[in-house]
Motif scaffolding. Sequence first.
Motif: not given
Length: 388
Positions: A42-51, A56-60, A67-70
Amino acid sequence: MAARRSKAKAKKEETGFLDALKELAAEKGVEEEVLFDAIEAALISAYKRNFGSAQNVRVVLDRHTGAYHVYAIKTVVEEVFDDVEEISLAQARTINPDYEIDDTIEIEVTPANFGRIAAQAAKQVVVQRVREAERGIIYEEFMSREGDIITGLVSRVENRNVFIDLGKTEAILMPAEQIAGETYEHGDRIKAYIVEVKRTSKGPQIVVSRTHPGLLKRLFELEVPEIQEGIVEIKSVAREPGMRSKIAVWSKDEDVDPVGSCVGHKGMRVQAIVDELGSEKIDIVKWNEDSAKFIANALSPAKVVSVAVNEDEKVSRVVVPDYQLSLAIGKEGQNARLAAKLTGWKIDIKSETQAKDDVLDESMSEVEVESDEAFTSAPAAAPESEVE
């Protein structure tokens, strides 16, 4: 100082989120890793949608700190043609001198203001996954109970469909599964038989019945300890819901009367079932491995003189005293019809007078029989020896 406080606050929120997530997973019976994986997606989709990023990204999501990191994922190349997907070897080696052509490199691109967006995305996916998990648990629970009885409260009636509140979910009693003449009001407590459990987009749909023969069988199993203990066995059931039923029982122990066990002291066991089914009359007869004897018993309360059977074709001719003919056939043929369902035999009933002029098929063998004592919940026909 302000920046330090902000970081401390963020760290506290992340830890609190992690604790809440783990507690929720334990409470709802959902594996933690399932939630973590779903949140990361969900965070991957949120990142691409908002930014507006096509990279190609990975969220951990850190399982220990919250803590989360993109990370942007790029391939190391000699010459860059697509700066979204590629990074030059020279630039890659400024990060780590060991990188080579075709290596994959991850560069952290976590936005400074990603926290609020991440929290909202995480909340939505957690709610969705928990709901899915709860539906799955309910489905599995009731799927294993197909063919069992449920007890619930009528929550509402819509288009003649009765919805029964079972606590965690609802069951639906459709018009075709309702006993004719029964009415259902909000708050009524009723028992029903689980016919089928279906998966739907809105969760499991539990279809129940008040007319299924299995309901009568399960009610006897609940009321009669000898059936629960395996001493008395229900061999077959035939129902015309709301009107009349027949049930054939047999005992493994010769000292235990199967019919008497089902009737109970002063008829209390069977009466509880009759009350539950809205005064449906119930005949309890003794099963017998001898087909002729069983057919005679199934026609109770009528007395039988003789039975002729064709075992190969499951066809029988039954002779009853003249004055018992209407009783044996029953109102609108109901007694004979139920006896046929109970035994699985085609039954042709004749009076003694009719039988004198009737030529018996040579494929049939006729025997004189005397039916065993039976019980019917219709008071006028109930043998006094059984009612006590």
